[in-house]
Scaffold this active site. Sequence first.
Site, PDB file in Angstrom:
ATOM      1  N   CYS A   5       7.814   4.529 -12.197  1.00 14.98           N
ATOM      2  CA  CYS A   5       8.959   3.688 -11.796  1.00 14.98           C
ATOM      3  C   CYS A   5       8.915   2.282 -12.408  1.00 14.98           C
ATOM      4  CB  CYS A   5       9.037   3.604 -10.280  1.00 14.98           C
ATOM      5  SG  CYS A   5       9.200   5.236  -9.545  1.00 14.98           S
ATOM      6  N   HIS A  58      13.517  -2.132  -8.014  1.00 15.65           N
ATOM      7  CA  HIS A  58      13.446  -0.680  -8.161  1.00 15.65           C
ATOM      8  C   HIS A  58      14.082  -0.011  -6.937  1.00 15.65           C
ATOM      9  CE1 HIS A  58      12.296   3.294  -8.954  1.00 15.65           C
ATOM     10  NE2 HIS A  58      11.400   3.358  -7.993  1.00 15.65           N
ATOM     11  N   ASN A  71      16.524   7.665  -6.015  1.00 12.61           N
ATOM     12  CA  ASN A  71      15.487   7.023  -6.828  1.00 12.61           C
ATOM     13  C   ASN A  71      15.438   7.688  -8.201  1.00 12.61           C
ATOM     14  OD1 ASN A  71      13.077   6.186  -7.976  1.00 12.61           O
ATOM     15  ND2 ASN A  71      11.805   6.638  -6.200  1.00 12.61           N
TER      16      ASN A  71
HETATM   17  O1  UT7 Z   1       9.434   5.510  -6.377  1.00 13.73           O
HETATM   18  C1  UT7 Z   1       8.060   5.412  -6.225  1.00 13.73           C
HETATM   19  C2  UT7 Z   1       7.671   4.682  -5.034  1.00 13.73           C
HETATM   20  N1  UT7 Z   1       8.009   5.411  -3.837  1.00 13.73           N
HETATM   21  C3  UT7 Z   1       8.260   4.746  -2.729  1.00 13.73           C
HETATM   22  O2  UT7 Z   1       8.256   3.543  -2.768  1.00 13.73           O
HETATM   23  C4  UT7 Z   1       8.472   5.519  -1.454  1.00 13.73           C
HETATM   24  C5  UT7 Z   1       7.780   4.817  -0.288  1.00 13.73           C
HETATM   25  N2  UT7 Z   1       7.851   5.533   0.947  1.00 13.73           N
HETATM   26  C6  UT7 Z   1       9.001   5.756   1.648  1.00 13.73           C
HETATM   27  O3  UT7 Z   1      10.042   5.393   1.183  1.00 13.73           O
HETATM   28  C7  UT7 Z   1       8.922   6.387   2.995  1.00 13.73           C
HETATM   29  O4  UT7 Z   1       7.564   6.538   3.368  1.00 13.73           O
HETATM   30  C8  UT7 Z   1       9.649   7.765   3.096  1.00 13.73           C
HETATM   31  C9  UT7 Z   1      11.139   7.584   3.045  1.00 13.73           C
HETATM   32  C10 UT7 Z   1       9.203   8.697   1.981  1.00 13.73           C
HETATM   33  C11 UT7 Z   1       9.293   8.460   4.439  1.00 13.73           C
HETATM   34  O5  UT7 Z   1       9.691   7.612   5.512  1.00 13.73           O
HETATM   35  P1  UT7 Z   1       8.671   7.224   6.685  1.00 13.73           P
HETATM   36  O6  UT7 Z   1       9.423   6.417   7.630  1.00 13.73           O
HETATM   37  O7  UT7 Z   1       7.448   6.625   6.061  1.00 13.73           O
HETATM   38  O8  UT7 Z   1       8.353   8.629   7.328  1.00 13.73           O
HETATM   39  P2  UT7 Z   1       6.949   9.383   7.487  1.00 13.73           P
HETATM   40  O9  UT7 Z   1       6.531   9.996   6.196  1.00 13.73           O
HETATM   41  O10 UT7 Z   1       5.948   8.524   8.204  1.00 13.73           O
HETATM   42  O11 UT7 Z   1       7.368  10.534   8.473  1.00 13.73           O
HETATM   43  C12 UT7 Z   1       7.889  10.273   9.792  1.00 13.73           C
HETATM   44  C13 UT7 Z   1       8.369  11.587  10.368  1.00 13.73           C
HETATM   45  C14 UT7 Z   1       7.348  12.709  10.234  1.00 13.73           C
HETATM   46  O12 UT7 Z   1       7.468  13.536  11.375  1.00 13.73           O
HETATM   47  P3  UT7 Z   1       6.456  13.359  12.644  1.00 13.73           P
HETATM   48  O13 UT7 Z   1       5.095  13.586  12.080  1.00 13.73           O
HETATM   49  O14 UT7 Z   1       6.667  11.963  13.135  1.00 13.73           O
HETATM   50  O15 UT7 Z   1       6.923  14.426  13.574  1.00 13.73           O
HETATM   51  C15 UT7 Z   1       7.819  13.476   9.038  1.00 13.73           C
HETATM   52  O16 UT7 Z   1       7.434  14.830   9.059  1.00 13.73           O
HETATM   53  O17 UT7 Z   1       9.545  12.024   9.672  1.00 13.73           O
HETATM   54  C16 UT7 Z   1       9.330  13.357   9.185  1.00 13.73           C
HETATM   55  N3  UT7 Z   1      10.039  13.473   7.900  1.00 13.73           N
HETATM   56  C17 UT7 Z   1      11.313  13.872   7.847  1.00 13.73           C
HETATM   57  N4  UT7 Z   1      12.201  14.216   8.773  1.00 13.73           N
HETATM   58  C18 UT7 Z   1      13.437  14.548   8.377  1.00 13.73           C
HETATM   59  C19 UT7 Z   1       9.589  13.215   6.662  1.00 13.73           C
HETATM   60  N5  UT7 Z   1      10.569  13.442   5.779  1.00 13.73           N
HETATM   61  C20 UT7 Z   1      11.647  13.838   6.469  1.00 13.73           C
HETATM   62  C21 UT7 Z   1      12.955  14.198   6.114  1.00 13.73           C
HETATM   63  N6  UT7 Z   1      13.807  14.550   7.104  1.00 13.73           N
HETATM   64  N7  UT7 Z   1      13.383  14.205   4.834  1.00 13.73           N
END
Ligand code: UT7
Length: 333
Positions: A112, A260, A290
């Site tokens: 990225c 980004h 993204n």
């Molecule tokens: O481009 C390169 C750089 N990349 C980035 O900068 C990305 C950085 N990270 C993020 O943007 C975020 O971490 C995400 C958008 C990828 C994920 O969001 P989050 O708020 O960090 O969620 P999480 O991974 O901590 O997951 C929270 C919950 C989990 O469920 P439980 O364990 O709380 O029951 C996940 O399983 O949300 C669940 N989850 C989803 N639910 C519905 C994860 N992805 C999804 C989804 N839809 N797509």
Amino acid sequence: MRTKITGTGMYVPDRVVTNDDLAQWMDTSDEWIQQRTGILERRWIGPDQQPADLAERACRQALDAAGLEPNDIDCILLGTLSSQADFPGTSFFLQHKLGLEDTPCMDVRAQCSGFLYMLQLADALIRAGTHRKMLVVGCEVHSTGLDISTRGRDVTVIFGDGSGAVVLEASEEEGDAPGILEVRIHSQGEHAKRLWVEAPGSGISPSRLTHEMIDDGRVFPHMEGRFVFKHAVTRMPEVLLETLDAASLKIEDVDLFLFHQANLRINEFVAGKLEIPEDKLFNNIMSYGNCSAAAIPMLLHETQANGMLTPGKLVSMTAFGAGFSWASAVARW
Ligand code: UT7
């Protein structure tokens, strides 16, 4: 001698994939995706499109804007993490599509942050007199490499396909003339496995790809989302300030901030931390998701088209991504 951006272009495929479309294939929802990432929809390629097709469209638009023909270009740099083939790089397919015979080209793999890495490289090559007119293009086709089952939902919902390009030219103008003022780049390989696609990879022996790896999902991107998020909101302000400082500029001097497009929440957090007013920030992640190395040139193109980026304006660009890699640049338009 300085390096001036003389043309911008972008291209995204026609196929719109909404959050509701994704929810048909995996356990997710429009509400979750919008709340956590700000994304409403993204574009995916059609059946007969390849990365070099997207890159060609963006490059031809940038060349038209600069009033140049492909043959005027001395060198092409292309940033991607989703290469058209394992080798050679996408830039070679692009070079052929542009009708060029022996113009040098290369792929840059800094994910990225790739566009800003290339900007530093191109700026150095132009200042050194090695090249006078360069094409710098970011191009990603993520859609063909995503896990569209619930297993991959955290990563799959954020990515989109697209391409953005700029033409860079040597300029002898002095004083407050347009040009790239400073670029700073960083990496931290310690965290390479926090956001990566492991296979196929020559680091796996005796065979870089087996049926088992496919079944285990090792061919799909894996991301420790929260860890990446935390590093992004720390590194982006750090490198942005480092770059402005190197150019003897302050936050208040900058007219436009382009970040980004990985997650709208990351960008809001960074803008809040640096007290950047909302009207100086432009995001397009809502429409495209993204697009990794293509994100910043796409932003440059859209802000020029919508009148936010006009001659004399100072634009600051900052990225963070896999590697980890992070970078910032400041330019006068
Ligand atoms: O481009 C390169 C750089 N990349 C980035 O900068 C990305 C950085 N990270 C993020 O943007 C975020 O971490 C995400 C958008 C990828 C994920 O969001 P989050 O708020 O960090 O969620 P999480 O991974 O901590 O997951 C929270 C919950 C989990 O469920 P439980 O364990 O709380 O029951 C996940 O399983 O949300 C669940 N989850 C989803 N639910 C519905 C994860 N992805 C999804 C989804 N839809 N797509």
